[in-house]
Design a protein around this motif. Structure first.
Motif, PDB file in Angstrom:
ATOM      1  N   LYS A   1      96.428 104.791 -45.621  1.00 44.01           N
ATOM      2  CA  LYS A   1      97.881 104.863 -45.447  1.00 44.01           C
ATOM      3  C   LYS A   1      98.171 104.616 -43.898  1.00 44.01           C
ATOM      4  O   LYS A   1      99.116 104.322 -43.300  1.00 44.01           O
ATOM      5  CB  LYS A   1      98.532 106.026 -46.128  1.00 44.01           C
ATOM      6  CG  LYS A   1      97.933 107.134 -45.273  1.00 44.01           C
ATOM      7  CD  LYS A   1      98.495 108.533 -45.879  1.00 44.01           C
ATOM      8  CE  LYS A   1      97.619 109.800 -45.451  1.00 44.01           C
ATOM      9  NZ  LYS A   1      98.634 110.936 -45.945  1.00 44.01           N
ATOM     10  N   LEU A   2      97.206 105.127 -43.096  1.00 41.25           N
ATOM     11  CA  LEU A   2      97.327 105.052 -41.420  1.00 41.25           C
ATOM     12  C   LEU A   2      97.355 103.725 -40.899  1.00 41.25           C
ATOM     13  O   LEU A   2      98.170 103.505 -39.740  1.00 41.25           O
ATOM     14  CB  LEU A   2      96.362 105.883 -40.798  1.00 41.25           C
ATOM     15  CG  LEU A   2      96.519 107.321 -41.161  1.00 41.25           C
ATOM     16  CD1 LEU A   2      95.534 108.392 -40.443  1.00 41.25           C
ATOM     17  CD2 LEU A   2      97.860 108.247 -41.182  1.00 41.25           C
ATOM     18  N   THR A   3      96.995 102.697 -41.603  1.00 46.25           N
ATOM     19  CA  THR A   3      96.741 101.456 -41.158  1.00 46.25           C
ATOM     20  C   THR A   3      97.880 100.648 -41.506  1.00 46.25           C
ATOM     21  O   THR A   3      98.119  99.685 -41.336  1.00 46.25           O
ATOM     22  CB  THR A   3      95.527 100.767 -41.110  1.00 46.25           C
ATOM     23  OG1 THR A   3      95.122 100.671 -42.597  1.00 46.25           O
ATOM     24  CG2 THR A   3      94.314 101.321 -40.446  1.00 46.25           C
ATOM     25  N   ALA A   4      98.541 100.921 -42.903  1.00 47.84           N
ATOM     26  CA  ALA A   4      99.635 100.674 -43.461  1.00 47.84           C
ATOM     27  C   ALA A   4     100.634 100.061 -42.451  1.00 47.84           C
ATOM     28  O   ALA A   4     100.941 101.054 -41.332  1.00 47.84           O
ATOM     29  CB  ALA A   4      99.988 101.197 -44.782  1.00 47.84           C
ATOM     30  N   GLN A   5     101.461  99.024 -42.773  1.00 52.23           N
ATOM     31  CA  GLN A   5     102.610  98.546 -41.767  1.00 52.23           C
ATOM     32  C   GLN A   5     103.888  99.109 -42.379  1.00 52.23           C
ATOM     33  O   GLN A   5     104.518  99.040 -43.450  1.00 52.23           O
ATOM     34  CB  GLN A   5     102.536  97.287 -41.706  1.00 52.23           C
ATOM     35  CG  GLN A   5     101.115  96.831 -41.024  1.00 52.23           C
ATOM     36  CD  GLN A   5     101.187  95.149 -40.747  1.00 52.23           C
ATOM     37  OE1 GLN A   5     101.982  94.534 -41.244  1.00 52.23           O
ATOM     38  NE2 GLN A   5     100.481  94.681 -39.911  1.00 52.23           N
ATOM     39  N   LEU A   6     104.783  99.562 -41.257  1.00 48.97           N
ATOM     40  CA  LEU A   6     106.267  99.805 -41.316  1.00 48.97           C
ATOM     41  C   LEU A   6     106.949  98.372 -41.475  1.00 48.97           C
ATOM     42  O   LEU A   6     106.244  97.402 -41.210  1.00 48.97           O
ATOM     43  CB  LEU A   6     106.814 100.437 -40.357  1.00 48.97           C
ATOM     44  CG  LEU A   6     106.073 101.875 -39.892  1.00 48.97           C
ATOM     45  CD1 LEU A   6     106.662 102.412 -38.703  1.00 48.97           C
ATOM     46  CD2 LEU A   6     106.258 102.858 -41.046  1.00 48.97           C
ATOM     47  N   PRO A   7     108.120  98.485 -41.948  1.00 45.74           N
ATOM     48  CA  PRO A   7     108.627  97.252 -42.155  1.00 45.74           C
ATOM     49  C   PRO A   7     108.990  96.283 -41.012  1.00 45.74           C
ATOM     50  O   PRO A   7     108.875  95.211 -41.402  1.00 45.74           O
ATOM     51  CB  PRO A   7     110.220  97.538 -42.499  1.00 45.74           C
ATOM     52  CG  PRO A   7     110.205  98.983 -43.293  1.00 45.74           C
ATOM     53  CD  PRO A   7     108.927  99.416 -42.572  1.00 45.74           C
ATOM     54  N   ASP A   8     108.672  96.728 -39.762  1.00 45.61           N
ATOM     55  CA  ASP A   8     108.990  96.046 -38.722  1.00 45.61           C
ATOM     56  C   ASP A   8     107.426  95.390 -38.358  1.00 45.61           C
ATOM     57  O   ASP A   8     107.083  94.736 -37.212  1.00 45.61           O
ATOM     58  CB  ASP A   8     109.452  96.832 -37.393  1.00 45.61           C
ATOM     59  CG  ASP A   8     108.705  97.982 -37.172  1.00 45.61           C
ATOM     60  OD1 ASP A   8     107.468  98.223 -37.451  1.00 45.61           O
ATOM     61  OD2 ASP A   8     109.209  98.493 -35.887  1.00 45.61           O
ATOM     62  N   GLY A   9     106.436  95.861 -39.054  1.00 48.48           N
ATOM     63  CA  GLY A   9     105.096  95.538 -38.833  1.00 48.48           C
ATOM     64  C   GLY A   9     104.082  96.274 -37.945  1.00 48.48           C
ATOM     65  O   GLY A   9     102.908  96.038 -37.921  1.00 48.48           O
ATOM     66  N   THR A  10     104.680  97.532 -37.676  1.00 53.41           N
ATOM     67  CA  THR A  10     104.040  98.569 -36.797  1.00 53.41           C
ATOM     68  C   THR A  10     103.017  99.365 -37.844  1.00 53.41           C
ATOM     69  O   THR A  10     103.588  99.879 -38.830  1.00 53.41           O
ATOM     70  CB  THR A  10     104.925  99.302 -36.090  1.00 53.41           C
ATOM     71  OG1 THR A  10     105.733  98.505 -35.068  1.00 53.41           O
ATOM     72  CG2 THR A  10     104.260 100.504 -35.095  1.00 53.41           C
ATOM     73  N   PRO A  11     102.016  99.493 -37.353  1.00 57.93           N
ATOM     74  CA  PRO A  11     100.886 100.484 -38.242  1.00 57.93           C
ATOM     75  C   PRO A  11     101.509 101.836 -38.209  1.00 57.93           C
ATOM     76  O   PRO A  11     102.062 102.501 -37.280  1.00 57.93           O
ATOM     77  CB  PRO A  11      99.475 100.183 -37.842  1.00 57.93           C
ATOM     78  CG  PRO A  11      99.670  98.886 -36.978  1.00 57.93           C
ATOM     79  CD  PRO A  11     101.007  98.824 -36.581  1.00 57.93           C
ATOM     80  N   VAL A  12     101.473 102.655 -39.408  1.00 56.93           N
ATOM     81  CA  VAL A  12     101.781 104.178 -39.372  1.00 56.93           C
ATOM     82  C   VAL A  12     101.230 104.640 -38.301  1.00 56.93           C
ATOM     83  O   VAL A  12     102.014 105.536 -37.649  1.00 56.93           O
ATOM     84  CB  VAL A  12     101.418 104.588 -40.797  1.00 56.93           C
ATOM     85  CG1 VAL A  12     101.741 105.852 -40.736  1.00 56.93           C
ATOM     86  CG2 VAL A  12     102.356 103.893 -42.002  1.00 56.93           C
ATOM     87  N   VAL A  13     100.064 104.947 -37.879  1.00 57.34           N
ATOM     88  CA  VAL A  13      99.681 105.589 -37.017  1.00 57.34           C
ATOM     89  C   VAL A  13      99.726 105.250 -35.584  1.00 57.34           C
ATOM     90  O   VAL A  13     100.044 106.098 -34.694  1.00 57.34           O
ATOM     91  CB  VAL A  13      97.953 105.650 -37.206  1.00 57.34           C
ATOM     92  CG1 VAL A  13      97.228 104.364 -36.574  1.00 57.34           C
ATOM     93  CG2 VAL A  13      97.194 106.934 -36.415  1.00 57.34           C
ATOM     94  N   THR A  14     100.105 103.734 -35.360  1.00 60.28           N
ATOM     95  CA  THR A  14     100.451 103.610 -34.106  1.00 60.28           C
ATOM     96  C   THR A  14     101.912 104.080 -33.845  1.00 60.28           C
ATOM     97  O   THR A  14     102.248 104.683 -32.708  1.00 60.28           O
ATOM     98  CB  THR A  14     100.733 101.976 -34.201  1.00 60.28           C
ATOM     99  OG1 THR A  14      99.435 101.408 -34.313  1.00 60.28           O
ATOM    100  CG2 THR A  14     101.283 101.375 -32.796  1.00 60.28           C
ATOM    101  N   ALA A  15     102.823 104.000 -34.798  1.00 59.81           N
ATOM    102  CA  ALA A  15     104.223 104.753 -34.442  1.00 59.81           C
ATOM    103  C   ALA A  15     104.010 106.143 -34.100  1.00 59.81           C
ATOM    104  O   ALA A  15     104.698 106.689 -33.410  1.00 59.81           O
ATOM    105  CB  ALA A  15     105.098 104.523 -35.844  1.00 59.81           C
ATOM    106  N   ALA A  16     103.298 106.770 -35.032  1.00 61.34           N
ATOM    107  CA  ALA A  16     102.971 108.271 -34.645  1.00 61.34           C
ATOM    108  C   ALA A  16     102.526 108.452 -33.073  1.00 61.34           C
ATOM    109  O   ALA A  16     102.791 109.538 -32.292  1.00 61.34           O
ATOM    110  CB  ALA A  16     102.023 108.889 -35.835  1.00 61.34           C
ATOM    111  N   ALA A  17     101.673 107.590 -32.907  1.00 60.29           N
ATOM    112  CA  ALA A  17     100.894 107.774 -31.480  1.00 60.29           C
ATOM    113  C   ALA A  17     101.907 107.796 -30.582  1.00 60.29           C
ATOM    114  O   ALA A  17     101.779 108.336 -29.291  1.00 60.29           O
ATOM    115  CB  ALA A  17      99.614 106.785 -31.535  1.00 60.29           C
TER     116      ALA A  17
END
Length: 214
Positions: free
Chosen positions: A38-54
């Protein structure tokens, strides 16, 4: 409960270190998504979940330490790309308490004396606003523990004064810092950010785009 005016997104960072917990297995998500992390899954804009959190955590902390499992190279690569220092859990670590303790021990050894607060966030909370992280970090300058509250619900990130880091370093198991918060109390800060309570447990949560926090 207290209120502070929110900082603009480009406000100066306070002298705190971020801790991003990203060592969970995410089994519920993996069971529903054919083994996907789930942490590498992508948001609608293509950003990985963990990247957005970081990114949200880095908006408030001058340095972010992310902790993950030693067997998750793709996740580690994303965290490094997001500007985090990455450390790994012990192979036998079991639960959020173990991860938080390992991260606390690391920041105790590596943070300069001018860093008086750590800001703890979760890698599966991609909708957290940058200004919320800044707000919690600023409030922590005058309180031992600070947590955001949205719609009556306490969420993340949670800030801990340096005097409590040794107690964080002794945590174990899957209960996180609840016992420590019970001993010392917490200053709740009211926010209008549903992202403090919205995490990703299943693909349905990701599809909802943070509405799960509501």
């Amino acid at each position: 409960m207290f209120d502070l005016a929110t900082n603009p997104d480009n406000a100066p960072r306070t002298r705190c270190v971020g801790i991003l917990l990203a060592a969970g297995h995410g089994r519920r998500y993996a069971d529903a998504a054919q083994g996907q992390d789930k942490l590498t899954a992508q948001l609608p804009d293509g950003t990985p979940v963990v990247t957005a959190a970081a990114r949200a955590l880095r908006a408030a902390a001058g340095h972010v330490v992310a902790i993950t499992r030693p067997d998750n190279a793709p996740l580690k690569a994303l965290l490094v790309q997001a500007g985090c220092e990455v450390i790994t859990t012990d192979l036998h670590a079991d639960g959020m308490g173990d991860s938080l303790a390992a991260a606390a021990r690391h920041v105790m050894l590596t943070s300069g004396p001018d860093v008086q607060t750590c800001l703890v966030a979760l890698g599966d909370m991609p909708w957290l606003r940058h200004d919320t992280c800044q707000l919690v970090a600023r409030a922590a300058l005058s309180h031992s523990i600070v947590a955001p509250v949205w719609n009556g619900r306490r969420g993340h990130p949670v800030a801990f004064h340096r005097s409590l880091w040794p107690e964080l370093a002794e945590l174990a198991g899957d209960k996180g810092a609840r016992a420590l918060i019970g001993r010392h109390g917490v200053a709740d800060i009211a926010v209008d950010d549903a992202g403090v309570c919205a995490d990703v447990d299943t693909p349905a949560d990701l599809a909802a785009g943070g509405a799960a926090g509501e």
